[in-house]
Design a protein around this motif. Structure first.
Motif, PDB file in Angstrom:
ATOM      1  N   ARG A 184       0.841  -1.215   0.000  1.00 38.36           N
ATOM      2  CA  ARG A 184       0.000   0.000   0.000  1.00 38.36           C
ATOM      3  C   ARG A 184       0.865   1.249   0.000  1.00 38.36           C
ATOM      4  N   MET A 185       1.933   1.215   0.774  1.00 33.41           N
ATOM      5  CA  MET A 185       2.847   2.373   0.779  1.00 33.41           C
ATOM      6  C   MET A 185       3.505   2.524  -0.598  1.00 33.41           C
ATOM      7  N   ARG A 186       3.899   1.394  -1.172  1.00 33.15           N
ATOM      8  CA  ARG A 186       4.546   1.458  -2.488  1.00 33.15           C
ATOM      9  C   ARG A 186       3.632   2.114  -3.521  1.00 33.15           C
ATOM     10  N   GLN A 187       2.359   1.752  -3.492  1.00 32.43           N
ATOM     11  CA  GLN A 187       1.417   2.336  -4.459  1.00 32.43           C
ATOM     12  C   GLN A 187       1.313   3.850  -4.261  1.00 32.43           C
ATOM     13  N   GLU A 188       1.307   4.270  -3.011  1.00 31.34           N
ATOM     14  CA  GLU A 188       1.256   5.706  -2.737  1.00 31.34           C
ATOM     15  C   GLU A 188       2.542   6.390  -3.226  1.00 31.34           C
ATOM     16  N   TYR A 189       3.679   5.753  -2.970  1.00 27.74           N
ATOM     17  CA  TYR A 189       4.944   6.337  -3.455  1.00 27.74           C
ATOM     18  C   TYR A 189       4.958   6.411  -4.985  1.00 27.74           C
ATOM     19  N   GLN A 190       4.345   5.417  -5.626  1.00 25.72           N
ATOM     20  CA  GLN A 190       4.311   5.447  -7.104  1.00 25.72           C
ATOM     21  C   GLN A 190       3.580   6.711  -7.581  1.00 25.72           C
ATOM     22  N   HIS A 191       2.462   7.063  -6.913  1.00 27.33           N
ATOM     23  CA  HIS A 191       1.754   8.298  -7.287  1.00 27.33           C
ATOM     24  C   HIS A 191       2.666   9.502  -7.090  1.00 27.33           C
ATOM     25  N   ARG A 192       3.369   9.504  -5.963  1.00 20.09           N
ATOM     26  CA  ARG A 192       4.230  10.659  -5.664  1.00 20.09           C
ATOM     27  C   ARG A 192       5.409  10.715  -6.642  1.00 20.09           C
ATOM     28  N   ARG A 193       5.944   9.543  -6.983  1.00 18.83           N
ATOM     29  CA  ARG A 193       7.045   9.520  -7.961  1.00 18.83           C
ATOM     30  C   ARG A 193       6.554  10.126  -9.275  1.00 18.83           C
ATOM     31  N   ASP A 194       5.344   9.740  -9.688  1.00 17.63           N
ATOM     32  CA  ASP A 194       4.794  10.274 -10.933  1.00 17.63           C
ATOM     33  C   ASP A 194       4.598  11.781 -10.835  1.00 17.63           C
ATOM     34  N   LEU A 195       4.192  12.249  -9.658  1.00 18.11           N
ATOM     35  CA  LEU A 195       3.991  13.691  -9.446  1.00 18.11           C
ATOM     36  C   LEU A 195       5.335  14.452  -9.556  1.00 18.11           C
ATOM     37  N   VAL A 196       6.374  13.880  -8.955  1.00 18.53           N
ATOM     38  CA  VAL A 196       7.705  14.505  -9.015  1.00 18.53           C
ATOM     39  C   VAL A 196       8.116  14.687 -10.477  1.00 18.53           C
ATOM     40  N   ILE A 197       7.938  13.625 -11.257  1.00 19.22           N
ATOM     41  CA  ILE A 197       8.372  13.680 -12.657  1.00 19.22           C
ATOM     42  C   ILE A 197       7.477  14.647 -13.453  1.00 19.22           C
ATOM     43  N   GLU A 198       6.179  14.592 -13.190  1.00 20.70           N
ATOM     44  CA  GLU A 198       5.245  15.506 -13.872  1.00 20.70           C
ATOM     45  C   GLU A 198       5.641  16.964 -13.601  1.00 20.70           C
ATOM     46  N   MET A 199       6.042  17.254 -12.358  1.00 23.01           N
ATOM     47  CA  MET A 199       6.297  18.654 -12.006  1.00 23.01           C
ATOM     48  C   MET A 199       7.718  19.122 -12.333  1.00 23.01           C
ATOM     49  N   GLU A 241      27.998  16.003  -7.311  1.00 18.84           N
ATOM     50  CA  GLU A 241      28.142  17.464  -7.407  1.00 18.84           C
ATOM     51  C   GLU A 241      27.206  18.011  -8.496  1.00 18.84           C
ATOM     52  N   GLY A 242      26.525  19.105  -8.178  1.00 23.53           N
ATOM     53  CA  GLY A 242      25.591  19.688  -9.144  1.00 23.53           C
ATOM     54  C   GLY A 242      24.173  19.151  -8.999  1.00 23.53           C
ATOM     55  N   TYR A 243      23.977  18.246  -7.997  1.00 23.24           N
ATOM     56  CA  TYR A 243      22.642  17.658  -7.778  1.00 23.24           C
ATOM     57  C   TYR A 243      22.148  17.971  -6.364  1.00 23.24           C
ATOM     58  N   ILE A 244      20.843  17.840  -6.181  1.00 23.62           N
ATOM     59  CA  ILE A 244      20.268  17.750  -4.844  1.00 23.62           C
ATOM     60  C   ILE A 244      19.474  16.439  -4.773  1.00 23.62           C
ATOM     61  N   ARG A 245      19.279  15.942  -3.546  1.00 24.60           N
ATOM     62  CA  ARG A 245      18.418  14.771  -3.376  1.00 24.60           C
ATOM     63  C   ARG A 245      17.174  15.187  -2.614  1.00 24.60           C
ATOM     64  N   LEU A 246      16.030  14.850  -3.171  1.00 26.45           N
ATOM     65  CA  LEU A 246      14.808  15.116  -2.422  1.00 26.45           C
ATOM     66  C   LEU A 246      14.095  13.800  -2.121  1.00 26.45           C
ATOM     67  N   ALA A 247      13.439  13.770  -0.960  1.00 24.10           N
ATOM     68  CA  ALA A 247      12.706  12.575  -0.539  1.00 24.10           C
ATOM     69  C   ALA A 247      11.220  12.832  -0.747  1.00 24.10           C
ATOM     70  N   PHE A 248      10.546  11.878  -1.404  1.00 23.26           N
ATOM     71  CA  PHE A 248       9.090  12.041  -1.543  1.00 23.26           C
ATOM     72  C   PHE A 248       8.345  11.074  -0.628  1.00 23.26           C
ATOM     73  N   SER A 249       8.931  10.891   0.555  1.00 25.39           N
ATOM     74  CA  SER A 249       8.244  10.139   1.621  1.00 25.39           C
ATOM     75  C   SER A 249       7.350  11.084   2.417  1.00 25.39           C
ATOM     76  N   THR A 250       7.230  12.306   1.910  1.00 25.21           N
ATOM     77  CA  THR A 250       6.425  13.349   2.561  1.00 25.21           C
ATOM     78  C   THR A 250       5.019  13.378   1.967  1.00 25.21           C
ATOM     79  N   GLU A 251       4.067  13.722   2.737  1.00 22.75           N
ATOM     80  CA  GLU A 251       2.648  13.747   2.347  1.00 22.75           C
ATOM     81  C   GLU A 251       2.424  14.672   1.115  1.00 22.75           C
ATOM     82  N   THR A 252       1.436  14.311   0.261  1.00 25.33           N
ATOM     83  CA  THR A 252       1.342  14.880  -1.089  1.00 25.33           C
ATOM     84  C   THR A 252       1.180  16.401  -1.168  1.00 25.33           C
ATOM     85  N   SER A 253       0.361  17.013  -0.312  1.00 20.31           N
ATOM     86  CA  SER A 253       0.155  18.456  -0.490  1.00 20.31           C
ATOM     87  C   SER A 253       1.446  19.221  -0.153  1.00 20.31           C
ATOM     88  N   GLN A 254       2.164  18.757   0.867  1.00 22.86           N
ATOM     89  CA  GLN A 254       3.465  19.352   1.200  1.00 22.86           C
ATOM     90  C   GLN A 254       4.453  19.147   0.049  1.00 22.86           C
TER      91      GLN A 254
END
Ligand code: PLP
Length: 355
Positions: free
Chosen positions: A257-272, A325-338
């Motif tokens: 269930r968590m994986r499915q939610e992360y999949q939505h967030r992963r798609d959102l990251v790429i979309e944005m 170098e030249g990158y940042i790492r972001l975590a999308f384990s954070t709730e969607t509106s945030q």
């Protein structure tokens, strides 16, 4: 500030595991236990490994650790002597190089492929001669790459040729996207006598604060790691180990269930972020991290500071090795509106750098 810097699932630990902790305390699991870990938990984990991967470990070859971090520290301090070289395909999880330095060893960094962050076997081969250990993070924090079976088989052959121990950190094995099939290093018979498998309860059941993980490895390595772990932290929390026993013995769809939610967030990251001026990003194949580069030649330190000015906390890509170098790492384990708000601020930041 929106926190996209920490890989901590925003889900609760499942109820049955939380209840098991209270019951364990009430039942008197409040004393020292065997420093190798609760014997029943070690047996259950050995049985779980057999069920999940078909690989057989005796309970004596399983060591309960203070999170994955404790397992990584015990392994590296137990196997790396001062001056030993440790192969680190990078960008990779920053703790490995820190622990190698703590042991007096030398990180032998080698680049992952720059186009997709997959393994560059030639680059690994160039630094492998004479090294003691190779550490691999699969699925990869911070890049999100999930290595294919053919890459892992080539890596296993390389490890055999150069007589390397292999530490495989598979903390995110349950988070892969687009129906990708995860292949564990446990699945490669060639590694059987040289593999140290490191796992944690932190991500799979949203248990980061419980501090429990484990190692499975050949007997001699486990004994050495156990000595090191006992020296560092002594015996682990007894009641938490009883709750972990319930966690590992109770079927649950929570990880999926968590994986499915992360999949939505992963798609959102790429979309944005994908295709936005100034941004270079690949869709993560697994994990809940995205490794985002700037096309404007700005350093990671500056990007991280600028992100904070824009109200978003992220990690500097350079922390994960020279190629970060030249990158940042972001975590999308954070709730969607945030997450949405954070991504929008980051998008503004990257675009402003192109002007
Ligand atoms: C790749 C990897 N390994 C190990 C850990 C350590 O996890 P813990 O000590 O919480 O089990 C983390 C945490 O972020 C991680 O990303």
């Amino acid at each position: 500030v929106i926190k996209l810097n920490e890989g901590d699932p925003d889900f609760e630990t499942p109820q049955h595991v939380r209840s098991a902790l209270f019951e364990a305390v009430e039942a008197g699991h409040t004393h020292y236990v065997d420093s190798m870990g609760d014997p029943e938990l070690r047996a259950a984990l050995a049985a779980d490994l057999l069920r999940r991967t078909g690989v057989s470990y005796a309970p004596e070859q399983v060591l309960i650790t203070h999170g994955g971090s404790g397992g990584l520290a015990a392994t590296i301090l137990a196997t790396v002597d001062p001056g030993d070289r440790v192969v680190l395909p990078e960008p990779t999880y920053s703790l490995y190089a820190d622990l190698v330095a703590l042991a007096g060893g030398q990180p032998a960094f080698c680049r992952l492929r720059s186009d997709d962050f997959h393994l560059d076997l030639d680059a690994i081969e160039r630094v492998a001669r004479g090294a003691k250990l190779l550490v691999i993070c699969n699925p990869s924090n911070p890049t999100g790459a999930v290595y294919r079976r053919d890459e892992l088989e080539n890596l296993a052959n390389l490890a055999e040729r150069h007589d390397l121990l292999v530490l495989s950190d598979e903390a995110y094995d349950h988070i892969v996207y687009d129906n990708f099939k995860f292949v564990s290093m446990l699945d490669l018979p060639a590694l059987r006598d040289r593999l140290i498998y490191c796992q944690t309860f932190s991500k799979v059941l949203a248990m980061t604060g419980w501090r429990i993980g484990y190692l499975a490895a050949p007997q001699a390595v486990i004994e050495a790691a156990a000595r090191m772990h006992r020296t560092l932290v002594g015996s682990l929390n007894a009641a938490v180990q009883r709750a972990a026993l319930v966690a590992v013995s109770t079927p649950t769809d929570w990880p999926e269930r968590m994986r499915q939610e992360y999949q939505h967030r992963r798609d959102l990251v790429i979309e944005m972020l994908d295709g936005v001026d100034g941004i270079n990003v690949l869709p993560p194949e697994g994990t809940f991290y995205a490794f985002v580069g700037s096309t404007s030649g700005v350093t990671s330190a500056r990007l991280t500071a600028l992100a904070l000015k824009h109200g978003v906390a992220v990690r500097s890509g350079a922390e994960f090795g020279p190629s970060g170098e030249g990158y940042i790492r972001l975590a999308f384990s954070t709730e969607t509106s945030q997450l949405k708000e954070g991504l929008s601020r980051l998008r503004d930041m990257f675009t402003s750098l192109t002007k």
